[in-house]
Design an enzyme around this catalytic site. Structure first.
Site, PDB file in Angstrom:
ATOM      1  N   TYR A  51       0.848  -1.193   0.000  1.00  0.00           N
ATOM      2  CA  TYR A  51       0.000   0.000   0.000  1.00  0.00           C
ATOM      3  C   TYR A  51       0.879   1.236   0.000  1.00  0.00           C
ATOM      4  O   TYR A  51       1.839   1.310   0.762  1.00  0.00           O
ATOM      5  CB  TYR A  51      -0.909   0.029   1.234  1.00  0.00           C
ATOM      6  CG  TYR A  51      -2.352  -0.175   0.857  1.00  0.00           C
ATOM      7  CD1 TYR A  51      -2.970   0.697  -0.045  1.00  0.00           C
ATOM      8  CD2 TYR A  51      -3.089  -1.243   1.360  1.00  0.00           C
ATOM      9  CE1 TYR A  51      -4.278   0.504  -0.428  1.00  0.00           C
ATOM     10  CE2 TYR A  51      -4.401  -1.444   0.978  1.00  0.00           C
ATOM     11  CZ  TYR A  51      -4.987  -0.559   0.077  1.00  0.00           C
ATOM     12  OH  TYR A  51      -6.282  -0.749  -0.305  1.00  0.00           O
ATOM     13  N   GLU A  53      -0.526   4.802  -0.603  1.00  0.00           N
ATOM     14  CA  GLU A  53      -1.299   6.022  -0.904  1.00  0.00           C
ATOM     15  C   GLU A  53      -0.434   7.240  -0.657  1.00  0.00           C
ATOM     16  O   GLU A  53       0.276   7.323   0.352  1.00  0.00           O
ATOM     17  CB  GLU A  53      -2.563   6.067  -0.034  1.00  0.00           C
ATOM     18  CG  GLU A  53      -3.695   5.285  -0.687  1.00  0.00           C
ATOM     19  CD  GLU A  53      -4.814   4.963   0.263  1.00  0.00           C
ATOM     20  OE1 GLU A  53      -4.551   4.245   1.248  1.00  0.00           O
ATOM     21  OE2 GLU A  53      -5.944   5.419   0.026  1.00  0.00           O
ATOM     22  N   ASP A 197      -5.454  13.386 -25.670  1.00  0.00           N
ATOM     23  CA  ASP A 197      -5.522  11.997 -25.212  1.00  0.00           C
ATOM     24  C   ASP A 197      -4.758  11.188 -26.252  1.00  0.00           C
ATOM     25  O   ASP A 197      -5.251  10.943 -27.353  1.00  0.00           O
ATOM     26  CB  ASP A 197      -6.990  11.557 -25.132  1.00  0.00           C
ATOM     27  CG  ASP A 197      -7.130  10.101 -24.693  1.00  0.00           C
ATOM     28  OD1 ASP A 197      -6.131   9.362 -24.767  1.00  0.00           O
ATOM     29  OD2 ASP A 197      -8.249   9.714 -24.303  1.00  0.00           O
ATOM     30  N   THR A 223      -2.730   5.954 -22.121  1.00  0.00           N
ATOM     31  CA  THR A 223      -2.587   4.639 -21.510  1.00  0.00           C
ATOM     32  C   THR A 223      -1.150   4.209 -21.761  1.00  0.00           C
ATOM     33  O   THR A 223      -0.430   4.815 -22.559  1.00  0.00           O
ATOM     34  CB  THR A 223      -3.540   3.590 -22.126  1.00  0.00           C
ATOM     35  OG1 THR A 223      -3.336   3.573 -23.541  1.00  0.00           O
ATOM     36  CG2 THR A 223      -4.989   3.913 -21.822  1.00  0.00           C
ATOM     37  N   LYS A 226      -0.825   0.352 -25.072  1.00  0.00           N
ATOM     38  CA  LYS A 226      -1.157   0.170 -26.495  1.00  0.00           C
ATOM     39  C   LYS A 226       0.151   0.191 -27.296  1.00  0.00           C
ATOM     40  O   LYS A 226       0.953  -0.719 -27.146  1.00  0.00           O
ATOM     41  CB  LYS A 226      -2.160   1.238 -26.934  1.00  0.00           C
ATOM     42  CG  LYS A 226      -3.502   1.111 -26.178  1.00  0.00           C
ATOM     43  CD  LYS A 226      -4.527   2.107 -26.640  1.00  0.00           C
ATOM     44  CE  LYS A 226      -5.864   1.892 -25.961  1.00  0.00           C
ATOM     45  NZ  LYS A 226      -6.080   2.771 -24.805  1.00  0.00           N
ATOM     46  N   ARG A 232      -0.948  -2.628 -18.529  1.00  0.00           N
ATOM     47  CA  ARG A 232      -2.235  -1.940 -18.615  1.00  0.00           C
ATOM     48  C   ARG A 232      -2.263  -0.820 -17.574  1.00  0.00           C
ATOM     49  O   ARG A 232      -2.094  -1.078 -16.379  1.00  0.00           O
ATOM     50  CB  ARG A 232      -3.319  -2.980 -18.315  1.00  0.00           C
ATOM     51  CG  ARG A 232      -4.719  -2.600 -18.579  1.00  0.00           C
ATOM     52  CD  ARG A 232      -5.540  -3.851 -18.775  1.00  0.00           C
ATOM     53  NE  ARG A 232      -5.150  -4.459 -20.031  1.00  0.00           N
ATOM     54  CZ  ARG A 232      -5.601  -4.070 -21.220  1.00  0.00           C
ATOM     55  NH1 ARG A 232      -6.494  -3.119 -21.316  1.00  0.00           N
ATOM     56  NH2 ARG A 232      -5.177  -4.653 -22.315  1.00  0.00           N
TER      57      ARG A 232
END
Ligand code: DSN
Length: 433
Positions: A51, A53, A197, A223, A226, A232
């Site tokens: 974790y 954060e 984008d 992203t 691709k 991903r």
């Protein structure tokens, strides 16, 4: 894979079947690719346990020294790759990158221009079924029917009429270069922010095969999986950081000085909690791969392959939207072939050729049926295929489409597909069978 095979053979078999599918079929979905084993190793590694954060040096948890190292490395590599001053590598996906970017620059109800989904845009560029269309007043621009390219006259007219606070350029099924400079001119005339984008062409941009948005856009989202060939995930960048022009309240932490701080706080705690540190470490791996000269050889080949696939299909009477491609994407209108996008997707899949049905501009069919298919070359290029194989693939696509009810022929082609895939093996050292 021995641990999984021994502990949970059910899911092991499912994963193995997916490996066999990827190995034995031609992956032509424009948004998919095959990461390197190194990327997969990082993505499947120990950082999935942590974790974290917050951001490097400012976490809400102890024990973050090494995830900090990985996140800093991912950011720095991405900055070098794109020439960006600011990068946030935490968005879990492209949609979340877009959500955080929009929430940074806009208030609910603000007006935004985006490319219509059926003309090549994206769900998060204003679709009424998506948060973007529900929270903001999106106005869609389109492509010209004759050219398949963005109608900049319309973009200018809509911008003058609606005075958008932000304009989004880029999309999911746009085969041509995104003309960031033209969008900037319009955004400057109306005092709008410009967001790019670049989820689709990110790898091409990183290697200089597609023009860069970095000096034209206020914010850039992408992203990482691709054409960039990483795990991903999503990412947000700025060419230059700027002062927070609105004295906006950041979620939780009060007023912030710079836009970068506002974006960071919109990603976490604004819309996400714990970052996926295993994915962030895999992003760092992919960015290092994309910085190597061999990546440019790869992305040039992606485009060369797409151009060959498009021209071979054109010579067989296929209508390619915009008459060709500058990128990895080919959008095919099948209306003159008397087959819907849905049927084409299905019969090609039976032969082991994976594509997706796609609306074409001015489509009269629904998104569930469509008049077209979208085809892309990143994944087959990763396997090492070149122009000669694209010609063979175009032949196979055509043979199936012109005779799509002929199961015997489809079966024969399936065998040819498997033979072609065998010549370009995938992950052969990862699985023995
Ligand atoms: N679903 C992605 C694509 O296929 O282009 C976009 O989010």
């Amino acid at each position: 894979m021995t641990f999984l095979q021994n502990s949970d053979s059910t899911i092991y078999e499912i994963l193995h079947s997916e490996y066999v599918r990827e190995r034995d079929t031609l992956e032509l979905i424009a948004s998919e690719n095959f990461t390197s084993p190194s990327v997969m190793e990082a993505a499947g590694g120990v950082m999935t346990n942590k974790y974290a954060e917050g951001y490097p040096g400012k976490r809400y948890y102890g024990g973050c020294d090494h995830v900090d190292e990985a996140e800093i490395l991912a950011r720095e590599r991405a900055k070098t790759l794109f020439g960006a001053e600011y990068v946030n590598v935490q968005p879990h996906s492209g949609s979340q990158a877009n959500m955080a970017a929009l929430m940074t620059f806009l208030n609910t109800g603000d007006t935004v221009l985006g490319l219509d989904l059926s003309h090549g845009g994206h769900l998060t560029h204003g679709s009424s079924v998506n948060f973007s269309g529900q929270l903001y007043n999106f106005v869609s621009y389109h492509v010209l029917e004759e050219t398949g390219r963005v109608d900049f006259k319309e973009v200018m007219e809509l911008a003058k009429e609606h005075k958008p606070k932000l304009i989004i350029c880029g999309g999911s099924a746009y085969p041509r270069f995104i003309e960031f400079d033209k969008f900037r001119e319009i955004a400057d005339k109306t005092g709008s922010f410009l967001m790019a984008d670049i989820a689709h062409p990110a790898g091409l941009i990183a290697s200089g095969v597609h023009p860069s948005p970095i000096s034209f856009c206020d914010v850039i989202t992408t992203t990482t999986h691709k054409t960039l060939r990483g795990p991903r995930g999503g990412m947000i960048m700025m060419g230059k950081d700027g002062e927070n022009p609105w004295n906006k309240i950041a979620p939780k932490s009060g007023r912030v000085k710079n836009i970068s701080e506002l974006i960071d706080s919109m990603v976490m705690p604004g819309i996400q909690g714990g970052p996926l540190m295993h994915i962030i470490s895999a992003k760092a791996v992919a960015f290092a791969e994309a910085l190597r000269p061999s990546f440019k050889v790869y992305t040039k080949q992606i485009v060369a392959n797409a151009k060959t696939l498009a021209s071979t299909l054109t010579s067989k009477g296929y209508k390619i939207i915009s008459g060709g491609t500058d990128t990895h994407v080919i959008l095919i209108d099948l209306t003159n072939k008397n087959i819907t996008g849905k049927s084409a997707e299905n019969c090609l899949e039976k032969a082991g050729i994976t594509v997706n049905k796609n609306m074409v501009p001015f489509d009269k069919k629904s998104p569930f049926i469509t008049s077209g298919i979208r085809v892309g070359t990143p994944a087959v290029t990763t396997r090492g295929m070149k122009e000669a194989q694209m010609e063979i693939i175009a032949e196979m696509i055509d043979s199936i489409i012109i005779d799509f009810e002929n199961d015997k022929k489809i079966n024969n082609i399936k065998n040819q597909v498997k033979e072609l895939c065998n010549d370009y093996p995938l992950y052969k050292d990862l699985f023995t069978t």
